[in-house]
Design an enzyme around this catalytic site. Structure first.
Site, short mmCIF file in Angstrom:
data_model
loop_
_atom_site.label_atom_id
_atom_site.label_comp_id
_atom_site.label_asym_id
_atom_site.label_seq_id
_atom_site.Cartn_x
_atom_site.Cartn_y
_atom_site.Cartn_z
N HIS A 106 0.86 -1.20 0.00
CA HIS A 106 0.00 0.00 0.00
C HIS A 106 0.89 1.25 0.00
CE1 HIS A 106 -3.40 2.60 1.54
NE2 HIS A 106 -2.38 3.22 2.12
N GLU A 107 1.93 1.24 0.82
CA GLU A 107 2.84 2.40 0.89
C GLU A 107 3.62 2.54 -0.42
OE1 GLU A 107 2.32 4.38 3.14
OE2 GLU A 107 1.16 3.07 4.44
N HIS A 161 1.57 4.37 -2.81
CA HIS A 161 1.63 5.81 -2.61
C HIS A 161 2.86 6.39 -3.30
CE1 HIS A 161 -1.76 6.60 -0.11
NE2 HIS A 161 -1.35 5.90 0.93
N GLU A 183 -6.15 7.05 -1.09
CA GLU A 183 -6.03 5.89 -0.21
C GLU A 183 -6.66 4.66 -0.86
OE1 GLU A 183 -4.28 5.51 2.46
OE2 GLU A 183 -3.70 7.62 2.41
#
Lengths: 306, 243
Positions: free
Chosen positions: A148-149, A152, A223
């Site tokens: 997930h990071e 980003h 997100e």
């Protein structure tokens, strides 16, 4: 066999037209209120344009130091492989999968389970995790959170959100300094037809409030996009879902005092550090847990049905 | 993936490309003449953790496929798991050219079986006259090779040696130009590879020698093996979702 081969090759669907559309509308609305702000500042005369340029310049300068600023604000410590071999090994394997340079790895000494990514571009990226998240998640869950990071980083969210907030910063500056600016100028303006200081103040206030809500919406969409990215690359939406449930469960039990110390980087965290009921909905940086789990459930289902 | 995709928040998993892998067989002379490096007789291909249902379905097929690949090529082909749940296909063959050909064959079969973009990297082991290990890794995402030489200390790399290696083979094989993407691959299940703790991974090496050429009979052996490797990090034990 060939059916499954295709399914494997396609994996989790990466795009979502609805999400992209909502993101686009949000950015357009932001651009519209910002254009209004710039127009009013321009009409109000030179000194306001100057204030706008200086504040926007400062906000953009932040962008170049975003990695160091966030790390310092969060009390994150960059670690070597000798200090955290498991974490660093997982991150270098994920970097291969995302085809990104290996980010710096940092650890935040906090029992609040969370993770964040920052840096203006992939070459300057930092992925930080708290000791709390390392303690609570198992390997595949940690991989899903790290992915997930990485999403980003891939989506350049630190840069996107900084850019999106530049004129909001100008507006908030004028609102906070408004009376002081007005007193300084007094009533001695001689330009006819120029908006008064009061008008500039009111427009700035409006732009600040509206852009705040819009930026929060954009943050929530980013997100959701990062959740999709994690699922697409790890192929395991359920691991991310399980990690989110674990993290959120732990967040609820952590006292508020602890949460506030983590708040500065909230827009870049995997789960908002500020988990008060009053902040959910319009003003939240993150979508609700239910929204995120629902999306991950749909991704899992889409993958199975292919 | 384009910048537009990135700005719109769309993640397209990077493609895996195997077309440059076969070039390595031409580098054997340079490696031996310039650096005194000989093939260690081992290569391995790493696949990302196979957590999703579709991969679990394909898992049994993988074992069957590897057994077949081993029989066709004459190489010894085994499956290993690393402590992070990634699946490794380890190929043993004393000759580098054969090793490369077999690794290429395995990569094609993995692709045909649908593992596609889950295939991440191939590692080839080498040793110098003093027996010190060095590795050439092929990134399927970059379609290029890069060196990985463990250094003397825990988690260290011998950068000088890596640069020598890269320049020695630069004419024969595509070398990754961006050193930020010379991804270290710790805890590979290969002889001489630095382990999860940074020290040579003895448990892996022993397990590998003790393994039978085909592991298709056992579906879960790696899960228990790899959790044993995780004793240093008991809280991060994975569920064996990979194998």
């Amino acid at each position: 066999m060939s059916d499954r081969r295709q399914r494997l090759a396609r994996g989790v669907p990466s795009g979502d037209a609805g999400l992209t559309a909502r993101m686009g509308v949000t950015v357009l609305l932001l651009a519209a209120v910002y254009a209004l702000l710039v127009a009013v500042l321009w009409a109000a005369g030179g000194s306001f344009v100057l204030i706008g340029l200086v504040v926007a310049g400062l906000a953009l300068a932040q962008y170049f130091y975003s990695d160091r600023l966030v790390l310092a604000a969060m009390g994150a410590r960059v670690v070597s492989r000798a200090e955290a071999p498991d974490l660093v090994d997982r991150i270098s394997r994920l970097a291969v999968q995302f085809d990104l340079p290996i980010p710096r790895v940092a650890i935040i000494d906090s029992d609040v389970p969370n993770a964040l990514a920052t840096g203006r571009d992939p070459a300057h990226s930092v992925v930080a995790v708290t000791t709390g998240i390392l303690r609570r998640l198992d390997g595949p869950e940690l991989d899903a959170v790290l992915a997930h990071e990485f999403s980003h980083v891939l989506h350049r969210d630190a840069a996107v959100l900084t850019m999106a907030a530049v004129f909001a910063t100008v507006a908030s500056f004028i609102v906070q300094m408004g009376f002081w600016l007005g007193l300084g100028r007094g009533e001695d303006r001689d330009g006819e037809g120029r908006p008064s200081v009061v008008v500039v103040y009111l427009v700035s206030l409006g732009v600040w409030l509206i852009s705040f809500v819009l930026i929060r919406a954009l943050s929530r969409y980013r997100e959701l996009a990062a959740d999709r990215g994690s699922a697409a690359v790890t192929g395991a939406p359920s691991q991310l879902a399980s990690a989110l449930v674990k993290i959120s469960g732990a967040m609820g039990r952590i006292p508020d005092a602890d949460l506030r110390t983590v708040e500065p980087g909230s827009a870049l965290l995997i789960v908002p550090a500020f988990s008060r009921q009053s902040l959910v909905g319009l003003l939240a940086t993150h979508p609700s847990l239910e929204t995120r789990l629902e999306q991950l459930r749909r991704l899992e289902a889409a993958e199975l049905s292919r | 993936m384009s910048l537009l995709d990135a700005l719109l928040g769309r993640t397209r998993p990077a493609r895996s490309r195997d077309e440059q892998l076969i070039a390595l067989s031409s580098a054997a002379v340079s490696l031996s003449a310039e650096l005194g490096l000989q093939a260690s007789g081992q290569a391995a291909i790493v696949i990302r953790p196979l957590d999703s249902q579709a991969y679990r379905d394909a898992d049994a097929d993988l074992s069957r496929l590897l057994e077949l690949a081993g029989r066709e090529t004459g190489a010894t082909v085994t499956r290993q798991a690393d402590p992070y749940g990634y699946a490794w296909v380890v190929i043993a063959d004393p000759d580098l050219a054969d090793l490369v050909a077999n690794a290429y064959q395995v990569s094609i079969e993995l692709r045909d079986a649908g593992f596609g973009d889950a295939v991440l990297a191939a590692a080839f082991g080498f040793r110098d006259a003093a027996g010190r290990p060095a590795f050439l890794l092929y990134s399927f995402k970059r379609a290029a090779f890069y060196p990985f030489v463990p250094g003397p200390g825990d988690g260290e790399r011998d950068n000088a040696r890596e640069l020598q290696l890269a320049s020695a083979v630069g004419r024969e094989i595509p070398v990754e130009p961006d050193q930020a993407r010379w991804y270290p691959m710790w805890a590979m299940p290969l002889d001489g590879a630095p382990g999860a703790s940074g020290h040579p991974a003895q448990p892996h090496a022993e397990r590998q020698r003790g393994d039978t050429p085909s592991t298709s009979s056992g579906h879960q052996p790696q899960a228990s093996d790899s959790s044993a490797d995780n004793q240093a990090h008991p809280e991060q034990r994975h569920n064996g979702g990979c194998c």
